[in-house]
Motif scaffolding. Structure first.
Motif, PDB file in Angstrom:
ATOM      1  N   LYS A  19       0.388  -1.400   0.131  1.00 48.72           N
ATOM      2  CA  LYS A  19       0.207   0.349   0.363  1.00 48.72           C
ATOM      3  C   LYS A  19       0.959   1.206  -0.183  1.00 48.72           C
ATOM      4  N   HIS A  20       2.023   1.146   0.757  1.00 50.76           N
ATOM      5  CA  HIS A  20       2.926   2.088   0.865  1.00 50.76           C
ATOM      6  C   HIS A  20       4.250   2.214   0.062  1.00 50.76           C
ATOM      7  N   GLN A  21       3.856   1.576  -1.432  1.00 50.27           N
ATOM      8  CA  GLN A  21       5.032   0.911  -2.053  1.00 50.27           C
ATOM      9  C   GLN A  21       6.477   1.407  -1.200  1.00 50.27           C
ATOM     10  N   VAL A  22       6.517   0.544   0.003  1.00 50.76           N
ATOM     11  CA  VAL A  22       8.029   1.119   0.732  1.00 50.76           C
ATOM     12  C   VAL A  22       9.399   0.418  -0.046  1.00 50.76           C
ATOM     13  N   PHE A  23       8.917  -0.442  -1.212  1.00 48.44           N
ATOM     14  CA  PHE A  23      10.498  -0.629  -1.388  1.00 48.44           C
ATOM     15  C   PHE A  23      10.293  -0.122  -2.994  1.00 48.44           C
ATOM     16  N   GLU A  24       9.403   0.931  -3.185  1.00 51.33           N
ATOM     17  CA  GLU A  24       9.695   1.321  -4.714  1.00 51.33           C
ATOM     18  C   GLU A  24      10.797   1.730  -4.736  1.00 51.33           C
ATOM     19  N   ALA A  25      11.706   1.973  -5.974  1.00 51.58           N
ATOM     20  CA  ALA A  25      12.966   2.537  -6.159  1.00 51.58           C
ATOM     21  C   ALA A  25      13.156   3.545  -7.417  1.00 51.58           C
ATOM     22  N   LYS A  26      14.264   4.660  -7.160  1.00 50.23           N
ATOM     23  CA  LYS A  26      13.838   5.828  -8.167  1.00 50.23           C
ATOM     24  C   LYS A  26      14.967   6.616  -8.144  1.00 50.23           C
ATOM     25  N   THR A  27      15.601   6.457  -8.813  1.00 48.88           N
ATOM     26  CA  THR A  27      16.934   7.116  -9.917  1.00 48.88           C
ATOM     27  C   THR A  27      16.819   8.514  -9.656  1.00 48.88           C
ATOM     28  N   MET A  67      18.603   0.096   4.658  1.00 48.36           N
ATOM     29  CA  MET A  67      18.646   0.467   6.132  1.00 48.36           C
ATOM     30  C   MET A  67      20.170   1.428   6.345  1.00 48.36           C
ATOM     31  N   LYS A  68      21.060   0.610   5.184  1.00 49.78           N
ATOM     32  CA  LYS A  68      22.414   1.593   5.744  1.00 49.78           C
ATOM     33  C   LYS A  68      22.385   2.604   4.731  1.00 49.78           C
ATOM     34  N   GLY A  69      21.220   3.476   3.970  1.00 49.07           N
ATOM     35  CA  GLY A  69      20.926   4.765   3.716  1.00 49.07           C
ATOM     36  C   GLY A  69      21.393   4.137   1.903  1.00 49.07           C
ATOM     37  N   TYR A  70      21.769   3.179   1.572  1.00 56.92           N
ATOM     38  CA  TYR A  70      21.642   2.836   0.205  1.00 56.92           C
ATOM     39  C   TYR A  70      20.308   3.154  -0.695  1.00 56.92           C
ATOM     40  N   ASN A  71      19.918   3.458  -1.947  1.00 65.12           N
ATOM     41  CA  ASN A  71      19.129   3.831  -2.927  1.00 65.12           C
ATOM     42  C   ASN A  71      18.766   1.882  -3.765  1.00 65.12           C
ATOM     43  N   VAL A  72      18.232   1.746  -2.878  1.00 62.03           N
ATOM     44  CA  VAL A  72      18.336  -0.020  -3.559  1.00 62.03           C
ATOM     45  C   VAL A  72      17.257  -0.478  -4.576  1.00 62.03           C
ATOM     46  N   LEU A  73      17.797  -0.993  -5.416  1.00 58.39           N
ATOM     47  CA  LEU A  73      17.360  -1.707  -6.408  1.00 58.39           C
ATOM     48  C   LEU A  73      17.223  -3.082  -6.847  1.00 58.39           C
ATOM     49  N   HIS A  74      16.442  -3.808  -6.228  1.00 61.66           N
ATOM     50  CA  HIS A  74      16.069  -5.247  -5.624  1.00 61.66           C
ATOM     51  C   HIS A  74      14.653  -5.372  -6.284  1.00 61.66           C
ATOM     52  N   PRO A  75      14.567  -5.587  -8.262  1.00 61.18           N
ATOM     53  CA  PRO A  75      13.662  -6.268  -9.096  1.00 61.18           C
ATOM     54  C   PRO A  75      13.371  -7.702  -9.007  1.00 61.18           C
ATOM     55  N   MET A  76      12.290  -8.172  -9.539  1.00 62.52           N
ATOM     56  CA  MET A  76      12.219  -9.320  -9.988  1.00 62.52           C
ATOM     57  C   MET A  76      11.309  -9.661 -11.268  1.00 62.52           C
ATOM     58  N   GLY A  77      11.473 -10.889 -11.957  1.00 63.87           N
ATOM     59  CA  GLY A  77      10.871 -11.049 -13.248  1.00 63.87           C
ATOM     60  C   GLY A  77      11.062 -12.471 -13.994  1.00 63.87           C
ATOM     61  N   TRP A  78      10.289 -11.842 -15.170  1.00 60.39           N
ATOM     62  CA  TRP A  78      10.276 -14.105 -15.042  1.00 60.39           C
ATOM     63  C   TRP A  78      10.902 -13.998 -16.787  1.00 60.39           C
ATOM     64  N   ASP A  79      11.877 -15.586 -16.289  1.00 62.82           N
ATOM     65  CA  ASP A  79      12.526 -15.992 -17.718  1.00 62.82           C
ATOM     66  C   ASP A  79      11.457 -17.289 -18.278  1.00 62.82           C
ATOM     67  N   ALA A  80      10.464 -16.383 -19.353  1.00 62.21           N
ATOM     68  CA  ALA A  80       9.793 -16.620 -19.245  1.00 62.21           C
ATOM     69  C   ALA A  80       9.461 -18.189 -20.869  1.00 62.21           C
ATOM     70  N   PHE A  81      10.340 -17.103 -21.421  1.00 65.40           N
ATOM     71  CA  PHE A  81      10.874 -18.178 -22.881  1.00 65.40           C
ATOM     72  C   PHE A  81      11.479 -19.478 -22.618  1.00 65.40           C
ATOM     73  N   GLY A  82      11.638 -19.758 -24.072  1.00 70.06           N
ATOM     74  CA  GLY A  82      12.500 -20.994 -24.354  1.00 70.06           C
ATOM     75  C   GLY A  82      11.332 -22.607 -23.923  1.00 70.06           C
TER      76      GLY A  82
END
Length: 861
Positions: A19-27, A67-82
């Motif tokens: 709801k609060h988009q806590v883990f949204e990363a922005k450049t 928590m150490k003050g970094y702007n963190v990018l932590h994404p997830m997706g799907w290797d869906a072909f093949g």
């Protein structure tokens, strides 16, 4: 007493995070960035414990860095072909598209239940046309730059999967996905010129070895397989052409007694035609192709076909017989070798079989080898003999001297070769990204126009459940117009190898909604990936391809980086013991009685407990993450899987272990909740602990030592298991101290609050749901996920006392807590009077006193 209702707690906080988009990363260039990424999964079924371990390790690091003050990018997706997704779909009788998207929905829900801090707004699936249209664009640009080409070649063919495989996808002669033995087939296909980057791929490993596991570096170096040698001209008088051979041992040139060609070498075919041996050679080629796997692994007997021709030695002018030999492969070197039986074991065996001359040109120092006495080839360095003007030189020196001489005379040149072969990317399967090329009778091979991309894979098709692609039969797909002349043309019906999609996905995560392939600002900020986590089984396949793709995209102007992944962690497998019934075979743990007998109907056989092996359904030793989450909660699963073993080691699943993790979290929950009400309004500062009761000083020292250890273990060493152990150790000590602490004493109360808050903060990256709940219980209004990680105070790390071990003649007789400022003389005098030591010194003469500061004192008597 409140119940630890993990289901309610975990559901509550997962909803609030979303709801609060806590883990949204922005450049945000004003902040230091950290990009942590786990290898994304194939959506071919449910997640398994291997996935859970991989993603938990990454999530702990992502949360710590946040928590150490970094702007963190932590994404997830799907290797869906093949192949993986398609084979699973066909096995279940479902269209690959439906199977894939249904599994994505199911697996996404599973991942959310585990509380991973992903920025789900960046989610991507590689089977989405909005993703693969850029992959088609990259391929066209590679084609236009000479890095993509089509050729006819002998390829690895999986008869079960009905498709070509790259060399890297053949494991011990079998298909990497289905395990079927691979055969060979001559056919046309598309290739990427990865060999153009062989030297750079090799050289840049020197930098990566500081941050990547040694085993991965060694595997890639061996796969690239650089060798330095020489190309040498031998003249073929029968067809009046030069034959170029490649050798890594030009120092043995004078020992060559015959020449071997790949049966498929163009000059072998010319010689055979000249001598009327074309049919014989064709039959030999067929036999060699059938035995190629055994030949490549060195298991096949060496065979040759004398082509009734001779080659002229460039230096001695001797006539050397020419053979087509089954052990010479066209794709390695030049497909032709000079054979020196005295100094190459393969050549030695061939010469013995066909009674060919053996000539010694390298002698070991202090020895005198004779051809008649040789039982095997001498392949080590030595002194050159029988080598004309080079006789007497050390063979190492002779390599460069002979090569230089050949270059001077125009008879050869220095040459570097690589074992690495170009990457075959054509797959004769349906579920993949269409290759964006068109065949026109007038214009030849033409790439699709960029504005027409994507070439969309049709999903409204009848699936052939044998695995054969329906695309060649779809006239609406195949028939098209030529992008160049506008005339009728045919579309390529092969699809890309699945590793094409996974070779650049990490970059698309930086800007998944951008209308062009990449947003330069985002790419510059986020790349490279700071920490990549995944299995070592991808050391050659995915990791090498991703490195290659990165360098290509850099040269095409998309990137400025040379490598995609700065640091790499290859986590161990999750393994579990197996159970086998003599009658029913493998059985599940729940099918075994407490007495160790089979519980299947009508069976009472004694179960054989096997060794720990990788979890697999076939051996009934799988543990379902969903079942564990339902029984113990996601936090318990996360805690156990990160505590039970160092990340890079295999983790032995233990039912007792996960029970213990659950008991620890219950203990922590009740400890905090029991004190929370009286602590909610309590605030404290470090200054208030300066004049702390001396009895409580060791507790606060231990707290700050624990903070330091956990911080370093979690963030720098990635030793999550030892960091968790330190938290548990502190909690045990803290509970002992609680018995002596007074809740009516404000300083005591503030120290209790500090200890509880710091413990909850420290454990939060591992058990985030429980930590959020306890943080709130302690009166805090913020998300603990957004709080700063605890920082230790240097002053509280300094010990005023230490434990001194006391020995007499090397045997421990006492331990005593002493001041760090005490001198050796002071300690010696004090310890001599201690009863435990005094009795061993009475009546004895002290010959020496060995003192190791801050460790031990030993009286030698």
């Amino acid at each position: 007493m409140k119940k630890y209702d993990f289901s309610a707690i975990e559901e509550k906080w997962q909803e609030l995070w979303e709801k609060h988009q806590v883990f949204e990363a922005k450049t945000d260039p004003s902040k230091p960035k950290y990009y942590v990424l786990e290898m994304f999964p194939y959506p071919s079924g449910r997640i398994h414990m291997g996935h859970v371990r991989n993603y938990t390790l990454g999530d702990i690091l992502a949360r710590v860095k946040r928590m150490k003050g970094y702007n963190v990018l932590h994404p997830m997706g799907w290797d869906a072909f093949g192949l993986p997704a398609e084979n699973a779909a066909l096995k279940h009788g479902v269209h690959p598209a439906k199977w894939t998207y249904d599994n994505i929905a199911y697996m996404k829900n599973q991942l959310k239940k585990l509380g991973f801090s992903y920025d789900w707004k960046r989610e991507l699936a590689t089977c989405d046309p909005s993703y693969y249209k850029f992959e088609q664009r990259f391929f066209i640009e590679m084609y236009e730059n000479g890095l993509a080409y089509r050729k006819t070649s002998l390829v690895n063919w999986c008869p079960s999967c009905h498709t070509v495989l790259a060399n890297e996808q053949v494991e011990d002669g079998c298909c990497w996905r289905c395990g079927t033995e691979v055969t060979y087939k001559e056919m046309e296909g598309w290739f990427l010129r990865i060999t153009a980057y062989a030297e750079e791929l090799l050289k840049d490993l020197d930098e990566l070895e500081k941050y990547w596991p040694e085993k991965v570096i060694v595997m890639q170096r061996n796969w690239i397989g650089k060798s330095e040698g020489a190309e040498i001209k031998f003249f073929l008088p029968d067809i009046e052409e030069d034959l170029i051979v490649y050798t890594t041992r030009p120092d043995t040139l004078y020992g060559a007694t015959f020449i071997s060609l790949s049966p498929e070498h163009p000059l072998a075919k010319k010689l055979a035609e000249k001598k009327g041996l074309s049919q014989v050679l064709a039959e030999f080629i067929d036999r060699v192709r059938k035995e190629r796997r055994e030949i490549e692994t060195g298991m096949a007997e060496k065979e040759g076909l004398f082509l009734e021709s001779y080659a002229i030695h460039p230096l001695t002018r001797e006539k050397l017989p020419v053979y087509a030999a089954n052990f010479v492969l066209m794709e390695y070197g030049t497909g032709a070798i000079m054979c020196v039986p005295a100094h190459d074991q393969r050549d030695f065996e061939f010469a013995k079989k066909y009674n060919l001359p053996i000539k010694i040109v390298i002698q070991p120092e202090g020895m005198n080898l004779n051809p008649e006495d040789l039982k095997e080839a001498y392949e080590k360095p030595g002194i050159m003999v029988n080598s004309g003007p080079f006789t007497g030189l050390p063979s190492i020196e002779g390599k460069s001297k002979i090569t230089a001489y050949l270059e001077e005379k125009g008879l050869g040149r220095k040459k570097i070769t690589y074992r690495l072969r170009d990457w075959g990317v054509s797959r004769q399967r349906y579920w993949g990204c269409p290759i964006p090329m068109v065949y026109c009778d007038k214009c030849g091979i033409v790439p699709e126009k960029l504005e027409n991309l994507p070439v969309v894979l049709p999903t409204d098709v009848q699936i052939d459940f044998t695995g054969r692609s329906p695309l060649p039969l779809l006239s609406d797909f195949v028939n098209t117009t030529c992008p160049k002349c506008g005339g009728p043309a045919k579309r390529e019906t092969d699809t890309f190898d699945t590793f094409m999609e996974s070779s650049w996905y990490f970059a698309r995560f930086a800007c998944p909604d951008y209308p062009e392939p990449f947003n330069p600002e985002d790419i510059h900020y986020w790349l490279p990936v700071d920490q990549y986590i995944g299995g070592i089984e991808h050391a050659i396949l995915h990791l090498l391809y991703a490195r290659f793709f990165t360098k290509v995209l850099r040269d095409l102007g998309y990137f400025k980086i040379n490598e995609p992944f700065k640091k790499l962690l290859t986590q161990g497998m999750v393994i579990k013991e197996t159970y086998k019934c003599p009658v029913h075979g493998w059985v599940y743990p729940e099918e075994v009685s407490p007495e160790g007998k089979c519980l299947k109907p009508g069976c009472d056989q004694k179960i054989i407990v096997g060794k720990f092996e990788k979890m697999s359904k076939s051996k009934c030793n799988v543990v379902d993450p969903d079942v564990m989450i339902k029984k113990y909660g996601a936090d318990t699963v996360r805690l156990f899987i990160s505590f039970a073993a160092p990340p890079e080691k295999d983790l032995e699943w233990s039912d007792h272990g996960i029970e213990g993790a659950y008991r620890f979290l219950k203990r922590l929950y009740h400890l905090v909740v029991d004190y929370a009400e009286v602590l909610k309004e309590i605030n404290y500062t470090s200054e208030e602990f300066k004049n702390l009761d001396p009895k409580l000083v060791p507790l606060r020292k231990k707290l700050h030592k624990t903070i330091k250890k956990v911080s370093e273990d979690f963030e720098k060493r990635l030793r999550f298991n030892t960091g968790i152990a330190a938290i548990m150790e502190f909690l045990n000590l803290f509970q002992d101290y609680l018995k002596e602490m007074d809740l009516n004493n404000m300083v005591h109360k503030k120290l209790i609050k500090e200890c509880l808050e710091k413990v909850v903060l420290l454990i939060s990256p591992v058990c985030p749901h429980l930590a959020e709940e306890l943080w709130q219980e302690l009166g805090n209004k913020t998300f603990i996920s957004c709080e700063r990680f605890p920082e230790y105070e240097e002053a509280w790390l300094i010990d005023e006392t230490y434990t001194l071990v006391v020995q007499v003649n090397g045997k421990v007789r006492d331990q005593v807590e002493v001041s760090v400022e005490a001198t050796k003389e002071e300690l010696e005098a004090m310890i001599k009077e201690r009863p435990k030591v005094k009795k061993y010194l009475e009546g004895k003469t002290i010959k020496n006193v060995v003192f190791v500061p801050k460790k031990l004192i030993n009286f030698v008597v």
